[in-house]
Scaffold this motif. Sequence first.
Motif, PDB file in Angstrom:
ATOM      1  N   THR A   1      46.206  16.042 -42.132  1.00  0.00           N
ATOM      2  CA  THR A   1      46.429  17.231 -41.285  1.00  0.00           C
ATOM      3  C   THR A   1      47.264  16.949 -40.195  1.00  0.00           C
ATOM      4  O   THR A   1      48.007  17.905 -39.761  1.00  0.00           O
ATOM      5  CB  THR A   1      45.311  17.865 -41.092  1.00  0.00           C
ATOM      6  OG1 THR A   1      44.404  17.262 -40.339  1.00  0.00           O
ATOM      7  CG2 THR A   1      44.749  18.566 -42.455  1.00  0.00           C
ATOM      8  N   LYS A   2      47.088  15.866 -39.465  1.00  0.00           N
ATOM      9  CA  LYS A   2      47.600  15.863 -38.053  1.00  0.00           C
ATOM     10  C   LYS A   2      49.098  15.465 -38.388  1.00  0.00           C
ATOM     11  O   LYS A   2      49.760  14.603 -39.071  1.00  0.00           O
ATOM     12  CB  LYS A   2      47.076  14.481 -37.475  1.00  0.00           C
ATOM     13  CG  LYS A   2      47.236  14.471 -36.111  1.00  0.00           C
ATOM     14  CD  LYS A   2      46.443  13.293 -35.185  1.00  0.00           C
ATOM     15  CE  LYS A   2      46.930  13.401 -33.664  1.00  0.00           C
ATOM     16  NZ  LYS A   2      45.841  14.461 -33.096  1.00  0.00           N
ATOM     17  N   PRO A   3      49.855  16.499 -37.819  1.00  0.00           N
ATOM     18  CA  PRO A   3      51.460  16.311 -37.850  1.00  0.00           C
ATOM     19  C   PRO A   3      52.143  15.350 -36.852  1.00  0.00           C
ATOM     20  O   PRO A   3      51.230  14.929 -36.004  1.00  0.00           O
ATOM     21  CB  PRO A   3      52.039  17.697 -37.602  1.00  0.00           C
ATOM     22  CG  PRO A   3      50.928  18.209 -36.626  1.00  0.00           C
ATOM     23  CD  PRO A   3      49.517  17.769 -36.740  1.00  0.00           C
ATOM     24  N   LYS A   4      53.406  14.978 -37.241  1.00  0.00           N
ATOM     25  CA  LYS A   4      54.123  13.794 -36.524  1.00  0.00           C
ATOM     26  C   LYS A   4      54.720  14.624 -35.360  1.00  0.00           C
ATOM     27  O   LYS A   4      54.870  14.080 -34.225  1.00  0.00           O
ATOM     28  CB  LYS A   4      55.223  13.345 -37.376  1.00  0.00           C
ATOM     29  CG  LYS A   4      54.586  12.695 -38.347  1.00  0.00           C
ATOM     30  CD  LYS A   4      54.496  11.158 -38.126  1.00  0.00           C
ATOM     31  CE  LYS A   4      54.089  10.360 -39.466  1.00  0.00           C
ATOM     32  NZ  LYS A   4      53.129  10.798 -40.029  1.00  0.00           N
ATOM     33  N   ASP A   5      55.108  15.595 -35.275  1.00  0.00           N
ATOM     34  CA  ASP A   5      55.755  16.676 -34.223  1.00  0.00           C
ATOM     35  C   ASP A   5      55.441  17.839 -34.302  1.00  0.00           C
ATOM     36  O   ASP A   5      54.836  18.525 -35.235  1.00  0.00           O
ATOM     37  CB  ASP A   5      57.398  16.207 -34.148  1.00  0.00           C
ATOM     38  CG  ASP A   5      58.011  16.472 -32.845  1.00  0.00           C
ATOM     39  OD1 ASP A   5      57.374  16.914 -32.065  1.00  0.00           O
ATOM     40  OD2 ASP A   5      59.061  16.843 -33.065  1.00  0.00           O
ATOM     41  N   PHE A   6      55.926  18.722 -33.221  1.00  0.00           N
ATOM     42  CA  PHE A   6      55.655  20.040 -33.279  1.00  0.00           C
ATOM     43  C   PHE A   6      56.888  20.713 -34.217  1.00  0.00           C
ATOM     44  O   PHE A   6      57.769  19.897 -34.592  1.00  0.00           O
ATOM     45  CB  PHE A   6      55.851  20.823 -31.927  1.00  0.00           C
ATOM     46  CG  PHE A   6      54.819  20.225 -31.022  1.00  0.00           C
ATOM     47  CD1 PHE A   6      53.496  20.414 -31.210  1.00  0.00           C
ATOM     48  CD2 PHE A   6      55.106  19.175 -30.079  1.00  0.00           C
ATOM     49  CE1 PHE A   6      52.862  19.952 -30.275  1.00  0.00           C
ATOM     50  CE2 PHE A   6      54.205  18.681 -29.071  1.00  0.00           C
ATOM     51  CZ  PHE A   6      52.922  19.110 -29.298  1.00  0.00           C
TER      52      PHE A   6
ATOM     53  N   SER B   1      60.721  25.557 -34.324  1.00  0.00           N
ATOM     54  CA  SER B   1      60.568  26.710 -33.733  1.00  0.00           C
ATOM     55  C   SER B   1      59.708  26.771 -32.619  1.00  0.00           C
ATOM     56  O   SER B   1      59.738  27.455 -31.377  1.00  0.00           O
ATOM     57  CB  SER B   1      60.091  27.819 -34.818  1.00  0.00           C
ATOM     58  OG  SER B   1      58.981  28.654 -34.148  1.00  0.00           O
ATOM     59  N   GLN B   2      58.611  25.771 -32.638  1.00  0.00           N
ATOM     60  CA  GLN B   2      57.516  25.595 -31.479  1.00  0.00           C
ATOM     61  C   GLN B   2      58.492  25.128 -30.166  1.00  0.00           C
ATOM     62  O   GLN B   2      58.249  25.456 -29.031  1.00  0.00           O
ATOM     63  CB  GLN B   2      56.482  24.728 -31.753  1.00  0.00           C
ATOM     64  CG  GLN B   2      55.445  25.515 -32.419  1.00  0.00           C
ATOM     65  CD  GLN B   2      54.312  24.741 -32.983  1.00  0.00           C
ATOM     66  OE1 GLN B   2      54.712  23.633 -33.299  1.00  0.00           O
ATOM     67  NE2 GLN B   2      53.498  25.559 -33.665  1.00  0.00           N
ATOM     68  N   HIS B   3      59.484  24.197 -30.547  1.00  0.00           N
ATOM     69  CA  HIS B   3      60.277  23.445 -29.537  1.00  0.00           C
ATOM     70  C   HIS B   3      61.067  24.462 -28.863  1.00  0.00           C
ATOM     71  O   HIS B   3      61.267  24.855 -27.594  1.00  0.00           O
ATOM     72  CB  HIS B   3      61.075  22.430 -30.137  1.00  0.00           C
ATOM     73  CG  HIS B   3      60.286  21.091 -30.185  1.00  0.00           C
ATOM     74  ND1 HIS B   3      59.999  20.461 -29.046  1.00  0.00           N
ATOM     75  CD2 HIS B   3      59.849  20.389 -31.189  1.00  0.00           C
ATOM     76  CE1 HIS B   3      59.335  19.229 -29.386  1.00  0.00           C
ATOM     77  NE2 HIS B   3      59.308  19.302 -30.754  1.00  0.00           N
TER      78      HIS B   3
ATOM     79  N   ALA C   1      59.386  27.196 -26.707  1.00  0.00           N
ATOM     80  CA  ALA C   1      59.012  26.655 -25.398  1.00  0.00           C
ATOM     81  C   ALA C   1      59.929  26.365 -24.703  1.00  0.00           C
ATOM     82  O   ALA C   1      59.948  26.706 -23.226  1.00  0.00           O
ATOM     83  CB  ALA C   1      57.994  25.441 -25.827  1.00  0.00           C
TER      84      ALA C   1
END
Lengths: 114, 114
Positions: A8-13, A16-18, A21
């Motif tokens: 479940t843990k992603p590598k990056d955001f 769209s989140q970048h 932000a």
Amino acid sequence: MEMEIEQTKPKDFTDSQHEIAHIIKALAHPARVAIIEYLLSVDTCICGDIVDVLPLAQPTVSRHLKELKNAGLIKGTIEGNTICYCIDENTIEELQKYFTNISVKLTLKNKNCC
Amino acid sequence: MEMEIEQTKPKDFTDSQHEIAHIIKALAHPARVAIIEYLLSVDTCICGDIVDVLPLAQPTVSRHLKELKNAGLIKGTIEGNTICYCIDENTIEELQKYFTNISVKLTLKNKNCC
DNA sequence: TATCTTTATCGTAATATTGCAATATTGCAA
DNA sequence: TTGCAATATTGCAATATTACGATAAAGATA
């Protein structure tokens, strides 16, 4: 042999989140909030006097303007000797929609905790 | 004797400008955007798994949560062994109103430049 | 041309942010 | 009590941000 584990843990955001932000970050300083509010308050956008209404030196204001421009929050048009800055409505609208969407989703949510 | 000169340059930003910038700053990082979006996506706010859905180590996530809490964007309730985090609707609404107000003012403005 | 005005850029110092490893804390469960 | 699980805090390194003085660039004006 290793078992496949649900990852479940992603590598990056997400992109769209970048992006959001980055836009939000451009407003994350009182100087840049003040610039937007000033541009909103003047009726024309001939804005050669921004330095006079901010408690900062001219090079610092120039930097803040650059950052706002870079994030797409303002546009600058060269007008002879001065530069005419004004707010980019599209980007403000994007922010407005982003927060309105969160607000709406929150009102539709389960409220049985916190 | 010195003449009084019209003083337009202020000494500091307004309290309101500091406040809104502080709240906005809490969202000026993809990790904190991702946290808000995750909290929005889960129906309950029992959120012991935030670390699993972010590409960051646990102490880093803890820091980001602290910053969101400090800005009033999330609330955390201790629930036995875990902490139940959820979005503070009032602060989101404040942001939503802030940007809606700017949008509305922009549509009412003179559009004869830029 | 020389100078003034407006804005941008550079150099640099002070401070803040971000990230992670190590460690602490607190509640639960054996 | 002992150990485990979930979070928070601390310490520290790397990087980013912010501010300003000095300077540059470019159009306007004398």
